[in-house]
Structures are given as structure tokens and as C-alpha cells.
Enzyme design. Structure first.
Site, PDB file in Angstrom:
ATOM      1  CG  ASN A 168      -0.426  -0.347   2.488  1.00  0.00           C
ATOM      2  OD1 ASN A 168       0.718  -0.791   2.577  1.00  0.00           O
ATOM      3  ND2 ASN A 168      -1.199  -0.152   3.527  1.00  0.00           N
ATOM      4  CB  THR A 247       1.539 -12.526   6.827  1.00  0.00           C
ATOM      5  OG1 THR A 247       0.548 -12.873   5.864  1.00  0.00           O
ATOM      6  CG2 THR A 247       2.902 -12.829   6.243  1.00  0.00           C
ATOM      7  CD  GLU A 265       3.946  -0.564  12.752  1.00  0.00           C
ATOM      8  OE1 GLU A 265       2.705  -0.415  12.813  1.00  0.00           O
ATOM      9  OE2 GLU A 265       4.731  -0.048  13.555  1.00  0.00           O
ATOM     10  CB  CYS A 299      -2.564  -0.525   8.327  1.00  0.00           C
ATOM     11  SG  CYS A 299      -1.255   0.694   8.438  1.00  0.00           S
ATOM     12  CD  GLU A 506       7.652   0.466  10.712  1.00  0.00           C
ATOM     13  OE1 GLU A 506       6.648   0.803  10.061  1.00  0.00           O
ATOM     14  OE2 GLU A 506       8.555  -0.261  10.261  1.00  0.00           O
TER      15      GLU A 506
HETATM   16  N1  LIG Z   1      -1.399  -3.248   8.060  1.00  0.00           N
HETATM   17  C1  LIG Z   1      -1.040  -2.957   6.858  1.00  0.00           C
HETATM   18  O1  LIG Z   1      -0.374  -1.955   6.629  1.00  0.00           O
HETATM   19  C2  LIG Z   1      -1.401  -3.851   5.760  1.00  0.00           C
HETATM   20  C3  LIG Z   1      -2.384  -4.798   5.910  1.00  0.00           C
HETATM   21  N2  LIG Z   1      -2.681  -5.612   4.876  1.00  0.00           N
HETATM   22  C4  LIG Z   1      -3.779  -6.570   5.046  1.00  0.00           C
HETATM   23  O2  LIG Z   1      -3.350  -7.793   4.553  1.00  0.00           O
HETATM   24  C5  LIG Z   1      -4.238  -8.255   3.536  1.00  0.00           C
HETATM   25  C6  LIG Z   1      -3.477  -9.061   2.538  1.00  0.00           C
HETATM   26  O3  LIG Z   1      -2.442  -8.277   1.912  1.00  0.00           O
HETATM   27  P1  LIG Z   1      -1.069  -8.952   1.579  1.00  0.00           P
HETATM   28  O4  LIG Z   1      -0.145  -8.051   0.880  1.00  0.00           O
HETATM   29  O5  LIG Z   1      -1.383 -10.244   0.919  1.00  0.00           O
HETATM   30  O6  LIG Z   1      -0.493  -9.107   3.058  1.00  0.00           O
HETATM   31  P2  LIG Z   1       0.453 -10.208   3.569  1.00  0.00           P
HETATM   32  O7  LIG Z   1       0.498 -10.101   5.053  1.00  0.00           O
HETATM   33  O8  LIG Z   1       0.113 -11.508   2.975  1.00  0.00           O
HETATM   34  O9  LIG Z   1       1.874  -9.775   2.956  1.00  0.00           O
HETATM   35  C7  LIG Z   1       2.699  -8.755   3.485  1.00  0.00           C
HETATM   36  C8  LIG Z   1       4.148  -9.090   3.155  1.00  0.00           C
HETATM   37  O10 LIG Z   1       4.510 -10.319   3.759  1.00  0.00           O
HETATM   38  C9  LIG Z   1       5.055 -11.212   2.801  1.00  0.00           C
HETATM   39  N3  LIG Z   1       4.735 -12.570   3.209  1.00  0.00           N
HETATM   40  C10 LIG Z   1       3.631 -13.294   2.909  1.00  0.00           C
HETATM   41  N4  LIG Z   1       3.709 -14.502   3.502  1.00  0.00           N
HETATM   42  C11 LIG Z   1       4.878 -14.548   4.170  1.00  0.00           C
HETATM   43  C12 LIG Z   1       5.521 -15.520   4.970  1.00  0.00           C
HETATM   44  N5  LIG Z   1       4.976 -16.719   5.193  1.00  0.00           N
HETATM   45  N6  LIG Z   1       6.722 -15.230   5.497  1.00  0.00           N
HETATM   46  C13 LIG Z   1       7.286 -14.029   5.317  1.00  0.00           C
HETATM   47  N7  LIG Z   1       6.733 -13.070   4.551  1.00  0.00           N
HETATM   48  C14 LIG Z   1       5.537 -13.315   3.992  1.00  0.00           C
HETATM   49  C15 LIG Z   1       4.399 -10.776   1.516  1.00  0.00           C
HETATM   50  O11 LIG Z   1       5.112 -11.230   0.402  1.00  0.00           O
HETATM   51  C16 LIG Z   1       4.422  -9.280   1.663  1.00  0.00           C
HETATM   52  O12 LIG Z   1       5.690  -8.757   1.367  1.00  0.00           O
HETATM   53  C17 LIG Z   1      -4.859  -6.999   3.007  1.00  0.00           C
HETATM   54  O13 LIG Z   1      -6.054  -7.220   2.388  1.00  0.00           O
HETATM   55  C18 LIG Z   1      -4.983  -6.199   4.265  1.00  0.00           C
HETATM   56  O14 LIG Z   1      -6.127  -6.571   4.970  1.00  0.00           O
HETATM   57  C19 LIG Z   1      -2.008  -5.532   3.701  1.00  0.00           C
HETATM   58  C20 LIG Z   1      -1.052  -4.606   3.489  1.00  0.00           C
HETATM   59  C21 LIG Z   1      -0.682  -3.666   4.518  1.00  0.00           C
END
Ligand SMILES: NC(=O)C1=CN([C@@H]2O[C@H](COP(=O)(O)OP(=O)(O)OC[C@H]3O[C@@H](n4cnc5c(N)ncnc54)[C@H](O)[C@@H]3O)[C@@H](O)[C@H]2O)C=CC1
Length: 532
Positions: A168, A247, A265, A299, A506
Site C-alpha cells: 500500500n 502473516t 505493523e 492500515c 515505527e
Molecule cells: N497493516 C497494513 O499496513 C497492511 C495490511 N494488509 C492486510 O493484509 C491483507 C493481505 O495483503 P497482503 O499483501 O497479501 O499481506 P500479507 O500479510 O500476505 O503480505 C505482506 C508481506 O509479507 C510477505 N509474506 C507473505 N507470507 C509470508 C511468509 N509466510 N513469510 C514471510 N513473509 C511473507 C508478503 O510477500 C508481503 O511482502 C490486506 O487485504 C490487508 O487486509 C495488507 C497490506 C498492509
């Protein structure tokens, strides 16, 4: 060289950019993937066109990057804070100089509007300036001990830190993690989201150009598998993660195996509480800022908007009118205020939340549909109309709510036509442009309902009663509370979650604590008194 991707930017428009340069970076240069297998297409959200291929790094590549970071760490950590600061300030200067090109590339990869992207890039160079400023202040303590002995503590870096980022705020998250890490004398290996891989490598090139040792800031591309290789690597001292709760839990679990420090975060479902004594115009603007930046993919967004029942009609009328007026379209145009969502699956997920909300009895007051801009090149983009879910029957047909009495809303709140606290759209993080509006009656009730969530990232309150504002802020189980505004997150202030929104912080001075450790050195000036 960074310049080649960035040099194509000034004339670039939506639907024209293709990136073929390697997106990995270690040892001071871009590195081609060892094998092209498992390449994933990366899409331009505004058009649905393939922008580039993301080839995940395997174990050997991850190891190579970490070894190169470790070698650079040996040099960087021995430099004085002021010397590190000078290099970082140069990096900040280069970012400032290229802000428009970087912002354009960010828009093409992420879909957020150019206006927001420019703000994000400005935040990025400020974060590097801020931590450069702190680099020279890092110090320990000197303590006098009996008999002329003394001790001192040294604030030392952790070593090689890993950053794992979300899609994002691709460039900004990269700087928010690397700036404090580098200021403290660490190296960083960063893995961007596979959906937004193109700007992290630009930062790597800028750091190099500014003068960091080769390998100090590396970029490895990949998804879950590459991320888990990073979390398991024995030479990694710390993992700073931004992303979803599930994750985040995995990252913590993997890091625990080798006792790595972790900062998480994670997501949120933050409450925004609007009392009847608020300045309504500001509260409406605040609710829009709390929900629709970056297409709602933020977020800390305040997606549960609690409005005191007496002002619900006026609030809804105004918020719906302004939401309907948001110009959705080409994110590179200065007049656009909302671009496409990051991906087709994300769009479908968000639209699915809207359908589910309808099934559970929420009223769609506006938006919530796929949106096809009139510009033919945007036909394949992942656009939707911003959505308000609420309570009023008449507003669905565009009618005015002003005529409705408080009594009407009291009656409505008893029916099933309301957003309710138990609805999926009110409980879960949607990560799209969907605002849920909920009526409340008393301060005590709304505090209890606002805190009734497993998340705790942010919160907000609009009121003209100064005592109430601070009382509510103190009662919020959240890492931030905004009073009479929303989504103001300057670099000087700590940002992070309570409860399942994560831990560690952060931004702000406190982040130094999360990227450094203290060594105690005890100095004897006399003879050793031994018991043996
Ligand atoms: N709090 C925040 O700032 C954010 C929250 N989200 C939430 O997460 C949902 C899914 O978005 P994603 O990008 O798919 O989030 P995600 O949590 O799946 O991915 C975030 C990061 O973690 C990495 N990742 C995924 N699985 C991993 C693992 N097993 N070990 C280490 N790294 C891993 C991904 O490649 C990416 O770089 C969104 O719909 C939203 O609800 C997503 C982005 C930011």
C-alpha cells in the site's frame, strides 16, 4: 542504474510503461534472477496491463544478499553517527530532487493518485532526514562504581535487519524501515510485496549513489517463500514486518526459532467517534480522510465511524454527497482523487465485503460497485466507486436526510437496516474504500463499542469538548488517537499497534530502541577481589 527506469518517467503516462531491468539489488548493483522460473506478472492497477515480471529469490540468492549486507554492516557500523548522517542526508536530497519521477513510478505500480504519491515520497525523504538527525545523538551512559571503577553502556546496532513490506505504501515503508535501521549502524535486506516490487530498488540505488557501502541496503524479490527464507536465516538479527495479522503471526513464529527481534505493523479496524458537539464540516472531512486515502488501503483507517444519533442525518447527507463527488479515474492526473485498487483479487475481495454487508442487513448509501472510467485505456483497471454503508432508507435513493428526525433514526436503529457491530463489514479489515457508519447514544457506550475489537492500531474523536476529547483519547485501546482530525502521522511521532495490530513502533525517537541494543562495559581500576 536507477536513472534508466526513472528517466523514462517524465513523459510516462498510464498504460505506457514496461519495466525490464532486474528488480533485485545486492553487492551494490541490480542482480538478475538466477532462474526465471516462478516468475509472476506484476500488473499496472489502472489498466490491468503487465508492468513487469517479479521473479522470486531462492535460498542461494537470499543468502548472497544477506552475506553482502553483513559485509557492508562491518564497515557501516564502525562509522561515527555523524558520518552515517552525512550519507543519509545525501540520500534524502536525491529523493527530493527526483520526487516527481519516483512518485510517478509508484502510481504506475500501486494505483494511488499522483497527489498522494508525491506526499508519500516527501514523507520518505523526511524520514531519512529525521533519522540522519538522530544518528549523531546515539549514545550510552557513564556510571561511576565503587573504588574508582566505572562502567559505560554503548548503543550498538543489531546487525543485518530484514524488512518485509506491504503493497500500500511501497516506497514509504521501505524508507520508514531502512532509515532508522541505517541510522543505528545496521544493514537491511528488504523484501517488497510481490505486487509492488518496483520502487524499493530505486531506493537501493539512491543509497548507493549517496555513498553507503555496497550491500548495506539490499532488495530481494519474492512472496511468502522468500519471506520465510529471510525470517529463518541465521545471520539475520531482526525482522520488521508490515502486512496482515495472519502473516505477522507466521513471521513472529519463524523469527522465534532463532530468537530474532520482531516489529509487527499489522492491520486495523479503527474507530472514529463523532460527537454531536463536533464541528460537523470538519468531522465529515475527517471521516473522508479516515477512509478513502489510497483507495481505502491504509492500515490505520478509521473504518468504523460512530456518529452520535442526533447528528446522524446531517452527517450522512454530507458524507454521502462528498463521497459521490470523489473523482475516480486515471491516478496520474492531478485532478483525480481516487485510483484503482491494487489488484483484481483485492477488488473482488472488497466488493465481496459489500455484498456480504448487504446480506447481513447494511444499507449501501452510495458506491460499492465496480467502476469503469470513460477513458478506454482504463477499461481493464481495478476501479470501484467509494462506498458508505449506513442506516438510512431514504438516502439510498439520493433523498435528503435533513428532514428526518432523531426519532426516525432511533426507530431505524432498532431495525435490521443498520450497520451493526456484529456485521462482517464492521468487524473485519476490508482494505478498500468502504466506510461503515454506526449510530451511538452515550460516551460510555461508544467507548465500550469502539474498543470491542481485536485490533488496536488507531482511533479518532471529533468533539468541541476539550475534557471529553482527552478522556476518550485516554480510553482508546489503540496506538494512536487523533483529536479533531484523522490520519496525521508525522515522522516525529511513534506509530504502531495495541492488541493484534502488532507491537514495536515505527517513526519517532523510540524506534532507535527497536534497531539498537545496549552493551554494558564494566571497568575495574583496582585489584580483583576474589572469593576463591
Ligand atoms: N497493516 C497494513 O499496513 C497492511 C495490511 N494488509 C492486510 O493484509 C491483507 C493481505 O495483503 P497482503 O499483501 O497479501 O499481506 P500479507 O500479510 O500476505 O503480505 C505482506 C508481506 O509479507 C510477505 N509474506 C507473505 N507470507 C509470508 C511468509 N509466510 N513469510 C514471510 N513473509 C511473507 C508478503 O510477500 C508481503 O511482502 C490486506 O487485504 C490487508 O487486509 C495488507 C497490506 C498492509
Amino acid at each position: 542504474m536507477a536513472q534508466s527506469t526513472l528517466d523514462s518517467m517524465p513523459g510516462a503516462s498510464t498504460g505506457t510503461v514496461v519495466i525490464t531491468e532486474p528488480l533485485n539489488f545486492w553487492g551494490g548493483k541490480r542482480v538478475k534472477p538466477r532462474e526465471e522460473k516462478n516468475a509472476e506478472p506484476v500488473f499496472e492497477p489502472a489498466t490491468g496491463r503487465v508492468l513487469c515480471q517479479m521473479v522470486p529469490c531462492g535460498a542461494e540468492e537470499v543468502d548472497e544478499a544477506i552475506q553482502s549486507a553483513y559485509a557492508a554492516y562491518q564497515k557501516w557500523s564502525k562509522m561515527a553517527g555523524m558520518e552515517r548522517a552525512r550519507v543519509m542526508l545525501e540520500a534524502a536530497r536525491i529523493i527530493r530532487e527526483r520526487r516527481e519521477k519516483i512518485a510517478k513510478l509508484e502510481v504506475i505500480n500501486n494505483g494511488k493518485t499522483i497527489t498522494e504519491a508525491l506526499g508519500n515520497i516527501d514523507f520518505s525523504w523526511k524520514s531519512i532526514e529525521y533519522y540522519a538527525g538522530l544518528a549523531g545523538t546515539l549514545a550510552g551512559q557513564h556510571i561511576q562504581l565503587p573504588g574508582g571503577a566505572f562502567a559505560y553502556s554503548r548503543r550498538e546496532p543489531l546487525g543485518v535487519c530484514v524488512g518485509i513490506g506491504a503493497w500500500n505504501f511501497p516506497f514509504l515503508i521501505t524508507t520508514l524501515k531502512s532509515a532508522p535501521a541505517l541510522a543505528c549502524g545496521n544493514a537491511m535486506v528488504y523484501k517488497p510485496s510481490p505486487m509492488a516490487p518496483v520502487t524499493a530498488v530505486i531506493l537501493a540505488e539512491i543509497y548507493k549513489e549517496a555513498g553507503v557501502p555496497d550491500g548495506l541496503f539490499c532488495v530481494v524479490q519474492g512472496g511468502a517463500e522468500t519471506g520465510s527464507l529471510l525470517c529463518h536465516h541465521p545471520k539475520v538479527a531482526k525482522v520488521s514486518f508490515t502486512g496482515s495479522v495472519p502473516t505477522g503471526k507466521k513471521v513472529m513464529e519463524m523469527s522465534a526459532k532463532s530468537v530474532k527481534q520482531v516489529t509487527l505493523e499489522l492491520g486495523g479496524k479503527s474507530p472514529l467517534i463523532i460527537f454531536k458537539d463536533c464541528e460537523l464540516e470538519n468531522a465529515v472531512k475527517g471521516a473522508l480522510m479516515a477512509n478513502f486515502l489510497t483507495q481505502g488501503q491504509v492500515c490505520c483507517n478509521g473504518t468504523r465511524v460512530f456518529v452520535q444519533r442526533e447528528i446522524m442525518p446531517q452527517f450522512l447527507e454530507e458524507v454521502v454527497k462528498r463521497t459521490k463527488a470523489i473523482p475516480v479515474g486515471d491516478p496520474l492526473l492531478g485532478s483525480t482523487r481516487m485510483g484503482p485498487l491494487i489488484s483484481k483479487p483485492q477488488l473482488e475481495k472488497v466488493l465481496g465485503f459489500v455484498s456480504q454487508a448487504k446480506k447481513e442487513g447494511a444499507r449501501v448509501l452510495c458506491g460499492g460497485d465496480p467502476f469503469v472510467p470513460s477513458d478506454p485505456k482504463l477499461k481493464g483497471g481495478y476501479f470501484m466507486s467509494p462506498c458508505v454503508l449506513g442506516t438510512s432508507n431514504t438516502l439510498v435513493n439520493g433523498g435528503t436526510a435533513h428532514a428526518q428526525s432523531a426519532l426516525f433514526f432511533n426507530t431505524q436503529s432498532l431495525s435490521t437496516d443498520n450497520c451493526r457491530d456484529d456485521m462482517t463489514c464492521v468487524k473485519e479489515e476490508i482494505f478498500g474504500p468502504v466506510m461503515s457508519v454506526l449510530p451511538f447514544d452515550t460516551e460510555e457506550e461508544v467507548i465500550q463499542r469502539a474498543n470491542n475489537t481485536t485490533f488496536g492500531l488507531a482511533s479518532g474523536v471529533f468533539t468541541r469538548d476539550i475534557s471529553r476529547a482527552h478522556r476518550v483519547a485516554a480510553s482508546m485501546e489503540a496506538g494512536t488517537c487523533f483529536i479533531n482530525n484523522y490520519n496525521i502521522n508525522p515522522i516525529e511521532l511513534p506509530f504502531g499497534g495495541y492488541k493484534m495490530s502488532g507491537f514495536g513502533r515505527e517513526n519517532g525517537q523510540v524506534t532507535i530502541e527497536y534497531y539498537s541494543q545496549l552493551k554494558t562495559v564494566v571497568v575495574e581500576m583496582g585489584d580483583v577481589e576474589s572469593l576463591f
